[in-house]
Design a protein around this motif. Sequence first.
Motif, mmCIF file in Angstrom:
data_model
loop_
_atom_site.group_PDB
_atom_site.id
_atom_site.type_symbol
_atom_site.label_atom_id
_atom_site.label_comp_id
_atom_site.label_asym_id
_atom_site.label_seq_id
_atom_site.Cartn_x
_atom_site.Cartn_y
_atom_site.Cartn_z
ATOM 1 N N ARG A 123 0.813 -1.227 0.000
ATOM 2 C CA ARG A 123 0.000 0.000 0.000
ATOM 3 C C ARG A 123 0.845 1.274 0.000
ATOM 4 N N ILE A 124 2.147 1.125 0.075
ATOM 5 C CA ILE A 124 3.018 2.305 0.006
ATOM 6 C C ILE A 124 2.977 2.837 -1.423
ATOM 7 N N ASN A 125 2.694 4.120 -1.549
ATOM 8 C CA ASN A 125 2.632 4.759 -2.850
ATOM 9 C C ASN A 125 3.951 4.552 -3.592
ATOM 10 N N GLY A 126 3.864 3.988 -4.807
ATOM 11 C CA GLY A 126 5.045 3.777 -5.623
ATOM 12 C C GLY A 126 5.526 2.333 -5.649
ATOM 13 N N VAL A 127 5.077 1.487 -4.712
ATOM 14 C CA VAL A 127 5.474 0.083 -4.744
ATOM 15 C C VAL A 127 4.693 -0.594 -5.860
ATOM 16 N N GLU A 128 5.386 -0.929 -6.944
ATOM 17 C CA GLU A 128 4.743 -1.586 -8.083
ATOM 18 C C GLU A 128 4.702 -3.096 -7.883
ATOM 19 N N TYR A 129 5.783 -3.652 -7.314
ATOM 20 C CA TYR A 129 5.910 -5.099 -7.204
ATOM 21 C C TYR A 129 6.800 -5.411 -6.012
ATOM 22 N N ALA A 130 6.417 -6.395 -5.218
ATOM 23 C CA ALA A 130 7.234 -6.837 -4.089
ATOM 24 C C ALA A 130 7.312 -8.352 -4.097
ATOM 25 N N GLU A 131 8.516 -8.856 -4.109
ATOM 26 C CA GLU A 131 8.734 -10.301 -4.100
ATOM 27 C C GLU A 131 9.399 -10.692 -2.785
ATOM 28 N N ALA A 132 8.787 -11.635 -2.079
ATOM 29 C CA ALA A 132 9.322 -12.098 -0.797
ATOM 30 C C ALA A 132 10.173 -13.341 -1.011
ATOM 31 N N LEU A 133 11.398 -13.281 -0.551
ATOM 32 C CA LEU A 133 12.325 -14.407 -0.622
ATOM 33 C C LEU A 133 12.559 -14.880 0.813
ATOM 34 N N THR A 134 11.911 -15.966 1.190
ATOM 35 C CA THR A 134 11.964 -16.456 2.568
ATOM 36 C C THR A 134 13.273 -17.185 2.823
ATOM 37 N N VAL A 135 13.924 -16.836 3.925
ATOM 38 C CA VAL A 135 15.175 -17.473 4.313
ATOM 39 C C VAL A 135 14.844 -18.809 4.978
ATOM 40 N N LEU A 136 15.333 -19.893 4.401
ATOM 41 C CA LEU A 136 15.124 -21.216 4.985
ATOM 42 C C LEU A 136 16.258 -21.579 5.936
ATOM 43 N N GLU A 137 17.481 -21.270 5.523
ATOM 44 C CA GLU A 137 18.646 -21.590 6.340
ATOM 45 C C GLU A 137 19.752 -20.604 5.993
ATOM 46 N N VAL A 138 20.415 -20.077 6.998
ATOM 47 C CA VAL A 138 21.561 -19.200 6.772
ATOM 48 C C VAL A 138 22.805 -20.078 6.750
ATOM 49 N N VAL A 139 23.495 -20.080 5.632
ATOM 50 C CA VAL A 139 24.680 -20.898 5.468
ATOM 51 C C VAL A 139 25.922 -20.142 5.922
ATOM 52 N N LYS A 140 25.956 -18.846 5.653
ATOM 53 C CA LYS A 140 27.091 -18.021 6.060
ATOM 54 C C LYS A 140 26.580 -16.637 6.402
ATOM 55 N N ASP A 141 27.034 -16.125 7.526
ATOM 56 C CA ASP A 141 26.674 -14.778 7.958
ATOM 57 C C ASP A 141 27.861 -14.245 8.739
ATOM 58 N N THR A 142 28.752 -13.556 8.052
ATOM 59 C CA THR A 142 29.972 -13.099 8.692
ATOM 60 C C THR A 142 30.107 -11.591 8.583
ATOM 61 N N TYR A 143 30.754 -11.035 9.553
ATOM 62 C CA TYR A 143 30.993 -9.601 9.553
ATOM 63 C C TYR A 143 32.490 -9.312 9.590
#
Length: 162
Positions: A123-143
């Motif tokens: 409903r945000i003005n200007g959002v034409e399309y939103a695709e949700a990519l659900t995270v199933l498993e985090v394989v690597k998350d490093t900082y």
Amino acid sequence: MEIDDLDRRIIDQLRVDGRRSFGEIGRSVGLSEASVRARYGRLQRRGVLQVVGMTDARLLGEVEVHLAIRVQRVPLAFVARELSRLAEVRYVASCVGPYDLITDVRCRDLAHLAELLTERVRRINGVEYAEALTVLEVVKDTYLWAGFRDVTPTAAERILPR
């Protein structure tokens, strides 16, 4: 802001353990506690460094999603600002490619995610399309600085009690 190798080594130490003392960091990087404290303060004041607690969505039972969004008819900055106001949105970035914005979202469950997408994001003005990519498993998350240096503890670090 220019950061040098010592700044990066201090940041790496905090990425491994954000609660590590300035004295421990100093012993690891070859500086005094006072020097580490001064560098830490400079990095923090200039916005380069922020030490925060991180949670694991999976362990909390939350749903973690990346939203890929296309924007039309309004400035990209407007949509980015509106998304940033949503409590569930943790990260917003503009990008090149098939999407204009990428966001990271955390929701309590799928019903919460459905409500967020249908009742607020779309409903945000200007959002034409939103695709949700659900995270199933985090394989690597490093900082850590990828490829910048080996972060294996030195002999002195292995001997010093933690």
